[in-house]
Enzyme design. Structure first.
Site, PDB file in Angstrom:
ATOM      1  N   ASP A  42      -0.261   5.225   0.867  1.00 53.80           N
ATOM      2  CA  ASP A  42      -0.582   6.184   1.926  1.00 53.80           C
ATOM      3  C   ASP A  42      -0.766   5.464   3.256  1.00 53.80           C
ATOM      4  O   ASP A  42      -1.571   4.535   3.374  1.00 53.80           O
ATOM      5  CB  ASP A  42      -1.868   6.942   1.592  1.00 53.80           C
TER       6      ASP A  42
ATOM      7  N   ASP B 153      -1.371  -0.967   5.985  1.00 57.18           N
ATOM      8  CA  ASP B 153      -1.524  -0.359   7.313  1.00 57.18           C
ATOM      9  C   ASP B 153      -2.949  -0.343   7.824  1.00 57.18           C
ATOM     10  O   ASP B 153      -3.179   0.109   8.949  1.00 57.18           O
ATOM     11  CB  ASP B 153      -1.030   1.097   7.252  1.00 57.18           C
TER      12      ASP B 153
ATOM     13  N   ASP C 180       0.866  -1.166   0.000  1.00 58.29           N
ATOM     14  CA  ASP C 180       0.000   0.000   0.000  1.00 58.29           C
ATOM     15  C   ASP C 180       0.915   1.233   0.000  1.00 58.29           C
ATOM     16  O   ASP C 180       2.124   1.114   0.254  1.00 58.29           O
ATOM     17  CB  ASP C 180      -0.896  -0.044   1.235  1.00 58.29           C
TER      18      ASP C 180
END
Length: 214
Positions: free
Chosen positions: A10, A165, A8
């Site tokens: 951001d 995240d 991922d």
């Protein structure tokens, strides 16, 4: 290291919330409404720009009929929004170690593809990746597994791993049947224990060993 590792963007490789917060408030200022807080901006990140704008709009009572116009205004500022974004400590070193060990790397993000490429270029990270799938690269976004599977397939063959995240990343990895490594310092809203993961880490110096262990 016969591994293919998708990341991922951001909240995983970069903290872009300050720039997204600034873009959002520039749009809202033009509408003559109150700005959103940084906490609100962080909570809106994860499901792509249309969802961010929808949540931003709802938070300030702007009607659904304005979605397309505000999304266009938001995206117009998005491509170059890198001034306040920062790379998490140790990211470049971890990516270097993974590549040196023979791993092939990919990006799977719900961030639109052009801004994703812009951020990666700005920080000198683009050359690490064999494939980049953004939130508008396909008809589907995470948590649907299709973008993740596409990013991994484009990067190469080997043991597949996803690093992210958030709840959305964890769900995408589970749906794709791919081991998930959870970076704990990003934008997740739930406790670490509530997210399905193979391992969790807070320091990118830990990542090469975690990947090797899978």
């Amino acid at each position: 290291m016969d591994k293919v590792v998708a990341f991922d963007l951001d909240g995983t490789l970069v903290d872009s919330a300050p720039d997204l917060h600034g873009v959002a408030n520039a749009v809202l200022a033009e509408e003559g409404v109150a700005p959103i807080s940084m906490a609100e901006a962080r909570s809106f990140i994860g499901q792509g720009a249309p969802n961010f704008v929808a949540k931003m709009r709802a938070a300030r009572g702007i009607p659904d009929s304005e979605q397309a116009r505000l999304l266009a205004a938001y995206l117009a500022r998005y491509d170059g929004a890198v001034a306040r974004t920062v790379v998490y400590p140790g990211v470049a070193e971890a990516l270097t170690a993974l590549r040196a060990g023979g791993a092939r790397l990919a990006i799977c993000t719900n961030k639109p593809e052009r801004p994703a490429l812009s951020v990666l270029r700005h920080f000198g990270l683009l050359h690490f990746f064999n494939a980049v799938i953004g939130g508008d690269s396909m008809n589907l976004r995470k948590p649907d597994p299709a973008p993740l599977l596409a990013a991994l397939a484009r990067a190469g063959s080997g043991t597949r791993i996803f690093v992210g995240d958030s709840e959305i990343d964890a769900s995408a990895a589970r749906a794709a049947n791919v081991p998930f490594l959870l970076f704990t310092e990003g934008y997740r809203k739930s406790p670490v224990a509530d997210l399905p993961h193979r391992a969790a880490f807070s320091d990118f110096s830990q990542l090469p060993d975690l990947v090797q262990a899978i």
